[in-house]
Design a protein around this motif. Structure first.
Motif, mmCIF file in Angstrom:
data_model
loop_
_atom_site.group_PDB
_atom_site.id
_atom_site.type_symbol
_atom_site.label_atom_id
_atom_site.label_comp_id
_atom_site.label_asym_id
_atom_site.label_seq_id
_atom_site.Cartn_x
_atom_site.Cartn_y
_atom_site.Cartn_z
ATOM 1 N N THR A 115 0.826 -1.209 0.000
ATOM 2 C CA THR A 115 0.000 0.000 0.000
ATOM 3 C C THR A 115 0.859 1.257 0.000
ATOM 4 O O THR A 115 0.599 2.211 -0.748
ATOM 5 C CB THR A 115 -0.926 0.003 1.228
ATOM 6 N N LEU A 116 1.878 1.254 0.842
ATOM 7 C CA LEU A 116 2.755 2.417 0.930
ATOM 8 C C LEU A 116 3.523 2.620 -0.372
ATOM 9 O O LEU A 116 3.641 3.750 -0.869
ATOM 10 C CB LEU A 116 3.733 2.248 2.092
ATOM 11 N N ALA A 117 4.032 1.531 -0.948
ATOM 12 C CA ALA A 117 4.767 1.636 -2.212
ATOM 13 C C ALA A 117 3.871 2.187 -3.314
ATOM 14 O O ALA A 117 4.292 3.049 -4.099
ATOM 15 C CB ALA A 117 5.323 0.268 -2.617
ATOM 16 N N GLY A 181 21.507 5.075 -8.088
ATOM 17 C CA GLY A 181 20.263 5.149 -8.848
ATOM 18 C C GLY A 181 19.647 6.529 -8.799
ATOM 19 O O GLY A 181 19.141 7.032 -9.812
ATOM 20 N N GLY A 182 19.714 7.154 -7.621
ATOM 21 C CA GLY A 182 19.189 8.513 -7.496
ATOM 22 C C GLY A 182 19.959 9.498 -8.348
ATOM 23 O O GLY A 182 19.377 10.413 -8.942
ATOM 24 N N GLY A 183 21.282 9.312 -8.418
ATOM 25 C CA GLY A 183 22.091 10.204 -9.239
ATOM 26 C C GLY A 183 21.779 10.057 -10.722
ATOM 27 O O GLY A 183 21.628 11.050 -11.443
ATOM 28 N N ILE A 224 15.090 13.939 -3.952
ATOM 29 C CA ILE A 224 15.829 13.527 -2.747
ATOM 30 C C ILE A 224 14.877 12.954 -1.703
ATOM 31 O O ILE A 224 15.175 11.943 -1.050
ATOM 32 C CB ILE A 224 16.615 14.721 -2.173
ATOM 33 N N VAL A 225 13.719 13.590 -1.548
ATOM 34 C CA VAL A 225 12.716 13.083 -0.600
ATOM 35 C C VAL A 225 12.295 11.677 -0.988
ATOM 36 O O VAL A 225 12.140 10.795 -0.133
ATOM 37 C CB VAL A 225 11.493 14.028 -0.566
ATOM 38 N N LEU A 226 12.136 11.428 -2.292
ATOM 39 C CA LEU A 226 11.759 10.089 -2.758
ATOM 40 C C LEU A 226 12.825 9.066 -2.381
ATOM 41 O O LEU A 226 12.502 7.971 -1.906
ATOM 42 C CB LEU A 226 11.567 10.109 -4.275
ATOM 43 N N LEU A 227 14.087 9.413 -2.562
ATOM 44 C CA LEU A 227 15.174 8.495 -2.230
ATOM 45 C C LEU A 227 15.189 8.171 -0.740
ATOM 46 O O LEU A 227 15.390 7.022 -0.342
ATOM 47 C CB LEU A 227 16.524 9.095 -2.638
ATOM 48 N N VAL A 228 14.973 9.181 0.087
ATOM 49 C CA VAL A 228 14.961 8.970 1.541
ATOM 50 C C VAL A 228 13.804 8.047 1.931
ATOM 51 O O VAL A 228 13.955 7.148 2.766
ATOM 52 C CB VAL A 228 14.871 10.314 2.279
ATOM 53 N N ILE A 229 12.636 8.253 1.321
ATOM 54 C CA ILE A 229 11.480 7.395 1.600
ATOM 55 C C ILE A 229 11.780 5.953 1.192
ATOM 56 O O ILE A 229 11.474 5.008 1.932
ATOM 57 C CB ILE A 229 10.233 7.918 0.866
ATOM 58 N N PHE A 230 12.378 5.782 0.007
ATOM 59 C CA PHE A 230 12.739 4.437 -0.432
ATOM 60 C C PHE A 230 13.628 3.742 0.590
ATOM 61 O O PHE A 230 13.408 2.579 0.943
ATOM 62 C CB PHE A 230 13.465 4.508 -1.781
ATOM 63 N N LYS A 231 14.639 4.450 1.071
ATOM 64 C CA LYS A 231 15.606 3.837 1.981
ATOM 65 C C LYS A 231 15.003 3.581 3.359
ATOM 66 O O LYS A 231 15.168 2.505 3.935
ATOM 67 C CB LYS A 231 16.846 4.738 2.110
ATOM 68 N N ILE A 232 14.302 4.548 3.900
ATOM 69 C CA ILE A 232 13.814 4.442 5.276
ATOM 70 C C ILE A 232 12.667 3.433 5.400
ATOM 71 O O ILE A 232 12.630 2.635 6.339
ATOM 72 C CB ILE A 232 13.362 5.818 5.795
ATOM 73 N N TYR A 233 11.746 3.433 4.437
ATOM 74 C CA TYR A 233 10.549 2.624 4.584
ATOM 75 C C TYR A 233 10.613 1.262 3.890
ATOM 76 O O TYR A 233 9.779 0.402 4.156
ATOM 77 C CB TYR A 233 9.318 3.398 4.076
ATOM 78 N N PHE A 234 11.568 1.063 2.993
ATOM 79 C CA PHE A 234 11.613 -0.200 2.262
ATOM 80 C C PHE A 234 12.915 -0.977 2.477
ATOM 81 O O PHE A 234 12.935 -2.191 2.430
ATOM 82 C CB PHE A 234 11.376 0.028 0.767
ATOM 83 N N PHE A 235 14.011 -0.267 2.678
ATOM 84 C CA PHE A 235 15.302 -0.947 2.787
ATOM 85 C C PHE A 235 16.077 -0.414 3.989
ATOM 86 O O PHE A 235 17.244 -0.045 3.877
ATOM 87 C CB PHE A 235 16.111 -0.769 1.507
ATOM 88 N N HIS A 236 15.399 -0.380 5.123
ATOM 89 C CA HIS A 236 16.023 0.147 6.345
ATOM 90 C C HIS A 236 16.598 -0.954 7.220
ATOM 91 O O HIS A 236 17.082 -0.688 8.309
ATOM 92 C CB HIS A 236 15.015 0.952 7.160
ATOM 93 N N PHE A 237 16.532 -2.196 6.767
ATOM 94 C CA PHE A 237 16.992 -3.311 7.605
ATOM 95 C C PHE A 237 18.499 -3.412 7.552
ATOM 96 O O PHE A 237 19.115 -3.369 6.498
ATOM 97 C CB PHE A 237 16.366 -4.626 7.137
#
Length: 238
Positions: A115-117, A181-183, A224-237
């Motif tokens: 849902t979040l994605a 990828g963000g770059g 940049i906000v999108l990249l932070v969301i990707f990292k924090i909410y999907f790949f923060h492990f």
């Protein structure tokens, strides 16, 4: 006027006049036919556009590439694939790094990831392009809405393979992959819009530079906000 013995045949007269107006009605804003050209691309065209987004070139090359036939087919499937890829690989990364504790003795699948994605990705490829399209119109640097939607959709193509690689249990590697990828995606997005704005805003004019930097800076900030969301909410492990 009908001559004696002449019979009005079906398909002649009244039906001819109505038939001539039928194509215009069929291609109205609410009809499927109106949107058909936006999905009229083949696999080779989509692959070439994905390749163009992964190997960004300066001078607005992508806008030139899609000028004759911008599409929403590629952006839709790229976004949808990314949503499912992030949801699945995010949960897989969670499973790999899971360590049982008294509070959480058993790993459970997080359905909220999907849902979040979906919310994040679909908002990025629809609401954000719409916002910048309106800003471009306001600053008299108008671009077709479908062109803006198209480039934002293809901007995310680089994150599909990155989301798969982020399953590897290394937090440092995940940060590195997301930054790379963000770059790549940022250079692709900003270089194309910079070329468009450079044509609209002549160099040497202070107000024109301010408009350009405002638009490009806002695009970069949201990216940049999108990249932070990707990292924090999907790949923060870790």
């Amino acid at each position: 006027m009908l001559k004696p013995g002449q019979v009005l045949q079906p398909g002649v007269g009244f039906e001819d006049s109505s038939a001539s107006s039928r194509p215009a009605a069929a291609s109205g804003f609410w009809s499927i036919k109106y949107y058909q050209p936006l999905f009229d691309v083949d696999t080779l065209q989509v692959l070439n556009r994905i390749k163009g987004s992964l190997l960004p070139r300066p001078k607005g090359a992508f806008f030139e590439l899609v000028a004759a036939n911008p599409d929403l087919y590629g952006p839709f499937w790229i976004s949808t694939t990314l949503i499912f890829a992030m949801a699945m690989t995010g949960n897989l990364a969670s499973y790999i790094s899971f360590v049982a504790t008294p509070q959480h003795p058993k790993w459970t699948y997080n359905f909220n990831q999907l849902t979040l994605a979906g919310s994040v990705v679909y908002s990025y490829v629809t609401l954000l392009p719409l916002l910048f399209w309106m800003l471009l119109r306001y600053y008299e640097a108008s671009k077709k809405l479908v062109d803006v939607l198209c480039i934002y959709g293809y901007t995310l193509s680089v994150f599909v393979p990155i989301s798969i690689l982020c399953v590897i249990p290394s937090n440092l590697l995940r940060w590195l992959l997301i930054l790379v990828g963000g770059g790549i995606s940022a250079v692709f997005l900003l270089s194309n819009f910079h070329a468009h704005l450079a044509d609209c805003f002549p160099y040497g004019e202070g107000d024109a530079k301010r408009k350009m930097y405002l638009l490009l800076g806002s695009m970069g900030l949201f990216h940049i906000v999108l990249l932070v969301i990707f990292k924090i909410y999907f790949f923060h492990f870790s």
